[in-house]
Motif scaffolding. Structure first.
Motif, mmCIF file in Angstrom:
data_model
loop_
_atom_site.group_PDB
_atom_site.id
_atom_site.type_symbol
_atom_site.label_atom_id
_atom_site.label_comp_id
_atom_site.label_asym_id
_atom_site.label_seq_id
_atom_site.Cartn_x
_atom_site.Cartn_y
_atom_site.Cartn_z
ATOM 1 N N LEU B 123 0.844 -1.194 0.000
ATOM 2 C CA LEU B 123 0.000 0.000 0.000
ATOM 3 C C LEU B 123 0.875 1.238 0.000
ATOM 4 C CD1 LEU B 123 -2.585 -0.957 2.746
ATOM 5 C CD2 LEU B 123 -2.820 -1.151 0.281
ATOM 6 N N VAL B 127 -2.540 5.664 1.434
ATOM 7 C CA VAL B 127 -3.613 4.744 1.819
ATOM 8 C C VAL B 127 -3.439 4.333 3.281
ATOM 9 C CG1 VAL B 127 -4.681 2.529 1.328
ATOM 10 C CG2 VAL B 127 -3.814 3.923 -0.545
ATOM 11 N N THR B 128 -2.196 3.955 3.638
ATOM 12 C CA THR B 128 -1.929 3.602 5.027
ATOM 13 C C THR B 128 -2.388 4.719 5.958
ATOM 14 O OG1 THR B 128 0.035 2.460 4.258
ATOM 15 C CG2 THR B 128 -0.121 2.865 6.610
#
Lengths: 409, 302
Positions: B123, B127-128
């Motif tokens: 990712l 996104v994290t």
């Protein structure tokens, strides 16, 4: 597939028109209401025979502005662009990268029809005109949910002091007194508290004259103290990620008030709330009857192609034509920059603003353009830190603010 | 070399000898000269100027640096990256290594576990950051869920607590980075010859002792690679902060890269942004140069 065919046909027809010039226009109006407003501009421009190539940049001005500037600096200018009016634009103008619009401005008597004059002032550099203001937005508003006060046996405040006095009672009932959104809304709230509590004269001494003495004055300290009072009653866990979420806390009655520009009105309207019945709006935060005149402007970067230059001038002229002004601003929820157009459809809050616009003594000078974005960023850093860190005293903040102003250009 | 029948001379030695390899190495040499050395020189030079939105050669000495070190946001940024660096480096290396050792025990479904652990790394930081922002949001994340389960006093407000927000960054960063470290170190473990293990077993050395005294020193190269990759990731930390905290609350989770970006592009002060990036470069060099001297020192004992 049909749509595609139609688009292809339209494109083919467009190429066939001799006059048509493609003009790429960049802006950051991407929310529902904003996009509808831009569509009005595009429609009007296309109707004149040219073609509006939409270059919307998602994100706020702080995301889009660097992209726009680096494209202009990188020698890949767009046809026209929305841009933050201010010192950055001024530097681009001085570097000779912006199209001079003086000819159109004189022919169309912009100086006479645009009101208040402070809206047009930032577009004029050394007697020449470099941008087109398209709307007026004012920042300086306090939005209050009337029901929150009435249901809890409180009087709906009409002044800032009454509002602050109601904080303890509101907190007892589990209501957020003043909602806050992301970092920029905190700085935004500070700017309003600053100009309303310290007064526009002090603000001008600091922003225009860069007076350190004015920063060290008691008036300025009072403004910082007022902001510190808000800070002390604020629970960081209630801070929202987006400005409209903070406004929505007021709409839904979870918060009592929110400091936000007049674009917040759109949110109240979408929720079906009526000004004066469900919510109140206090210009100048209820401290003094003041309204400021920010807004959006379009700039036209210099281009080598003479056809594009001609199209730029056509667009500049069109943006300020009465029909376009009304159509655009109705969708945008802002006020037209021309005083000679029909504004009877505006709601109660907007009518308050219009009344204030008419009185020059109640219109704040455009302060945004007096500081470089460098200095604005330093102030934002300081205010963000001050608001979240209770160990910074009002005196500390005052000293650090004085340092920033001392080194400001 | 007359015997080869080819012409010799200075020109020939400089350009034509081993022509094909010189040609092949030219792009790399140009990249180093122009991008690394050239741009670094440009950066350092302009950090001494009063450049605002446009670069200008108006030299003002160390003013940009004086302002930088007085700036409370920069001080916070440096402190944050130091804390983040120490904790995330230690944690990802230690836990990553332990996971790799466990993974190396010839367990069943190893590839499944390996994939699961490596998934976070696939990712992007954005996104994290967003995912952890939802999880750690006090209003509707973990805190609210646990409270709804009946534990009303539960508090997990790191995202909105200025003293703990760096912990929130660490959770997300470590969650993402550990699996990657594990995979790298697992590859290192696998490269150790099976004979070494057999010999250790014959000598009756305990497994933990074999790891510490034999395997880890043998994996030196892998550790250095992992260290450099993780370390450069820490220095570049930017997108996670933007997505997870935006630098807030206030300025309490600011990092140096964000300072550089904001002042160069958002605030139109190129001089200040370049001064900050020069300081970042110097810091990295201060750590790197002694290490390089140590690593590449002439060794008489071998």
């Amino acid at each position: 597939m049909k749509k595609f065919a139609a688009a292809a046909l339209a494109a083919a027809l467009m190429c066939g028109t001799a006059m048509a010039t493609d003009l790429e226009v960049t802006h950051w109006w991407v929310s529902g209401g904003e996009a509808a407003a831009v569509a009005e501009l595009a429609k009007a421009f296309d109707a004149e025979g040219d073609h509006w190539v939409d270059g919307a940049i998602a994100g706020s001005g702080s995301t889009a502005n660097p992209i726009i500037i680096s494209r202009i600096l990188g020698g890949n200018p767009m046809g026209a662009t929305q841009m933050n009016t201010g010192r950055d634009a001024e530097e681009l103008i001085q570097a000779g990268l912006m199209q001079d619009l003086s000819e159109v401005a004189t022919a169309e008597h912009w100086a006479d029809v645009i009101r208040p004059a402070s809206v047009f002032a930032p577009c004029q550099v050394d007697g020449k005109v470099y941008c087109v203001p398209v709307n007026i937005h004012s920042n300086n508003w306090l939005w209050l949910n009337r029901h929150v006060f009435l249901d809890n046996g409180l009087e709906v405040p009409t002044t800032w002091d009454q509002f602050v006095d109601s904080f303890p009672a509101l907190k007892d009932k589990g209501i957020i007194p003043l909602s806050m959104g992301p970092a920029w809304t905190v700085t935004h709230a500070w700017n309003q508290i600053f100009v309303d509590i310290a007064g526009p004269e002090v603000q001008q001494e600091i922003y225009r004259d860069k007076s350190v003495d004015a920063v060290r004055s008691d008036d300025f300290k009072a403004a910082l103290q007022a902001f510190a009072d808000v800070r002390d009653s604020f629970d960081p866990a209630t801070q929202t990620g987006l400005w409209n979420e903070a406004t929505n806390l007021v709409i839904t009655g979870q918060a009592a008030g929110n400091i936000m520009g007049d674009w917040a009105q759109g949110e109240f309207a979408v929720a079906g709330k009526v000004a004066g019945e469900d919510y109140d709006c206090l210009p100048g935060l209820g401290v003094r009857e003041l309204v400021d005149t920010g807004g959006d402007s379009f700039y036209f970067p210099k281009n080598e192609d003479p056809e594009i230059t001609a199209a730029q001038l056509r667009l500049a002229k069109l943006l300020l034509s009465p029909d376009v002004q009304v159509a655009f601003n109705l969708k945008k929820g802002s006020t037209p920059v021309r005083g000679d157009v029909d504004t009877s459809t505006a709601n109660a809050c907007m009518q308050k603003a219009l009344k204030l616009f008419a009185d020059p003594t109640k219109v704040l000078p455009a302060s945004e353009s007096q500081l470089t974005s460098d200095t604005q960023q330093q102030i934002e850093d300081l205010i963000s830190e001050f608001f979240s860190d209770h160990s910074i005293t009002v005196d500390d903040a005052q000293n650090r603010f004085a340092d920033i102003i001392a080194s400001a250009q | 070399m007359r015997t080869t029948g080819r012409p010799t001379g200075f020109f020939h030695d400089l350009f034509l000898r081993n022509f094909s390899s010189k040609l092949a190495v030219t792009p790399m040499v140009l990249t180093v000269l122009v991008i690394f050395i050239g741009c670094t020189a440009w950066t350092v030079t302009y950090s001494f100027t009063n450049s605002r939105l446009l670069p200008s050669l108006d030299f003002i000495g160390f003013d940009q640096y004086v302002r930088l070190f007085k700036d409370s946001r920069w001080q916070t940024s440096v402190r944050n990256i130091a804390i983040y660096g120490v904790f995330s480096l230690t944690f990802t290396m230690v836990v990553g290594f332990l996971l790799a050792v466990l993974m190396d025990q010839k367990i069943r479904f190893e590839s499944v576990f390996r994939t699961v652990y490596l998934y976070p790394f696939a990712l992007s930081f954005i996104v994290t950051g967003l995912v952890w922002q939802w999880i750690m949001n006090p209003a509707f994340g973990l805190q609210e869920s646990v409270r709804n389960l009946g534990w009303a006093g539960f508090t997990f407000d790191w995202l909105t607590n200025r003293n703990m927000v760096i912990g929130a960054l660490l959770i997300a960063g470590i969650w993402q980075g550990t699996g990657f470290v594990m995979v790298l170190l697992l590859a290192g473990l696998r490269s150790v010859d099976e004979e070494v293990w057999k010999a250790a077993r014959v000598d009756g050395i305990p497994t933990w002792r074999t790891y510490i005294s034999i395997i880890i020193p043998m994996m030196r190269g892998t550790f250095v690679t992992t260290f450099v990759i993780v370390g450069s990731g820490i220095v570049r930390l930017y997108d996670l902060v933007v997505a997870l905290t935006g630098g807030g609350p206030g300025i309490s989770s600011e990092v140096p890269t964000k300072y550089v970006f904001n002042y160069m592009f958002g605030a139109g002060n190129i001089g200040q942004g370049l001064a900050a990036s020069t300081v970042m470069l110097l810091t990295v060099l201060i750590i790197l140069i002694p290490w390089a001297f140590y690593e590449f020192r002439p060794r008489r004992d071998r």
